[in-house]
Scaffold this active site. Structure first.
Site, short mmCIF file in Angstrom:
data_model
loop_
_atom_site.label_atom_id
_atom_site.label_comp_id
_atom_site.label_asym_id
_atom_site.label_seq_id
_atom_site.Cartn_x
_atom_site.Cartn_y
_atom_site.Cartn_z
N THR A 17 43.35 8.99 60.23
CA THR A 17 43.69 10.27 60.11
C THR A 17 45.12 10.61 59.19
OG1 THR A 17 45.74 9.39 61.99
CG2 THR A 17 43.81 10.18 62.70
N GLY A 18 45.53 9.88 58.93
CA GLY A 18 46.18 9.40 57.05
C GLY A 18 46.03 10.71 55.92
N ILE A 96 41.40 -1.71 51.02
CA ILE A 96 42.09 -0.86 50.07
C ILE A 96 43.60 -0.95 50.06
CG2 ILE A 96 42.07 1.50 49.02
CD1 ILE A 96 39.45 0.37 49.32
N GLU A 98 47.28 -1.10 48.29
CA GLU A 98 47.68 -2.19 47.82
C GLU A 98 49.41 -2.19 48.10
OE1 GLU A 98 49.28 -0.99 42.74
OE2 GLU A 98 48.22 -0.06 44.26
N GLU A 209 40.55 -10.76 34.34
CA GLU A 209 41.65 -10.53 33.48
C GLU A 209 42.58 -12.05 33.79
OE1 GLU A 209 43.41 -7.77 35.78
OE2 GLU A 209 43.93 -8.81 37.55
N HIS A 247 48.58 -6.16 38.03
CA HIS A 247 48.46 -6.68 39.51
C HIS A 247 49.36 -8.01 39.41
CE1 HIS A 247 43.08 -5.57 38.98
NE2 HIS A 247 44.12 -4.84 39.70
#
Length: 289
Positions: A17-18, A96, A98, A209, A247
């Site tokens: 709903t966001g 997902i 972050e 990385e 990151h």
């Protein structure tokens, strides 16, 4: 074939709903992903993009036979959202979000070890099996069906490498963005195990990385256990020690490991060619297949 995600994947979106959740739900559905439910506490009974919303993941899984979850929940609550998904019947959780606090992820990680659930992320772009389904925010238009698997810590680097592969006519079985946080679910070895077991994946691209020792550990795994050829790329070659580059996990401590050089050397010692650029990665893959 593919790994983690296929035509039988039935998705519940946590945080549907966001704004982000709704937008990417529609994007996933437009790609062909079978999104069957949403889960938001206190929002049960609503619909978003024609998808029924339930109060809990467990209820959504029970009512809609969902077997995977995608988490689009703000960082302060995302740890609890992942924990809830791990306690539900779903087999795959793709986080997902972050910026989930490390303390929250420590708690999630301990719980993860007690389950058979696959967790991808957090702070990742998701998982895609081209032409079948995507779970997350990956731009589906640059992917194509084929026989090369891809695992990467960086979302942007994933897109660059995949675009180069697709331009050469080299398609992908599945691409997995594992995320660049210090504490994640599926790591390089977990993804490589999946691709090694997939009979249709003829080569794997591994994009790493600076920071941590995951790539060095993956190199040892490749050397000992993999028959499927692997091509590597390491970002951050010019990063100065002690500086975090992008990151949270991409920081070199100065201990002699975690540098671009140490990772490249470890991969090359495992007979993994390492491209200097994403385009050179595509050159190596083209030579292999």
């Amino acid at each position: 074939m593919s790994v983690l995600v296929d035509e039988n994947t039935r998705v519940v979106v946590q945080g549907i709903t966001g704004g982000e959740g709704k937008f990417h739900t529609e994007q996933m559905m437009d790609y062909g992903t079978n999104v069957v439910a949403g889960a938001v506490p206190g929002r049960g009974g609503q619909e978003v993009a024609g998808v029924p919303v339930y109060d809990t993941v467990h209820e959504a899984a029970r009512e809609e036979d969902a077997n995977a979850s995608v988490v689009f929940v703000p960082p302060a609550f995302a740890g609890d959202a992942v924990f809830e998904a791990l306690d539900s019947p779903v087999d795959l959780v793709v986080a997902i979000t972050e910026g989930i606090p490390t303390q929250d992820m420590s708690r999630v990680y301990r719980r993860l070890q007690e389950t058979d659930t696959h967790l991808v992320g957090p702070n990742c772009p998701g998982v895609i099996t081209p032409g079948v389904a995507k779970l997350g925010i990956l731009p589906g238009n640059i992917f194509s069906e084929g026989d090369v698997g891809l695992v990467s810590r960086s979302g942007t680097l994933t897109y660059q490498v995949v675009d180069n592969l697709t331009e050469r006519g080299i398609g992908q079985t599945t691409a997995i963005g594992i995320g660049g946080d210090p504490i994640i679910g599926t790591d390089f070895i977990g993804a490589l195990e999946q691709f090694e077991a997939d009979t249709d994946t003829e080569a794997v691209v591994m994009c790493g990385e600076i920071g941590g020792e995951d790539e060095e550990e993956a190199a040892r795994y490749i050397s000992q256990y993999m028959d499927t050829p692997v091509v590597g790329f390491i970002a951050g070659r010019t990063a100065p020690p002690g500086k975090r580059m992008g990151h949270a996990g991409a920081i070199v401590s100065g201990s002699g490991t975690g540098t671009a050089e140490s990772k490249i050397n470890a991969l090359e010692d495992a007979s993994v060619p390492v491209g200097d650029t994403p385009e050179e990665v595509a050159d190596y893959v083209e030579d292999i297949i």
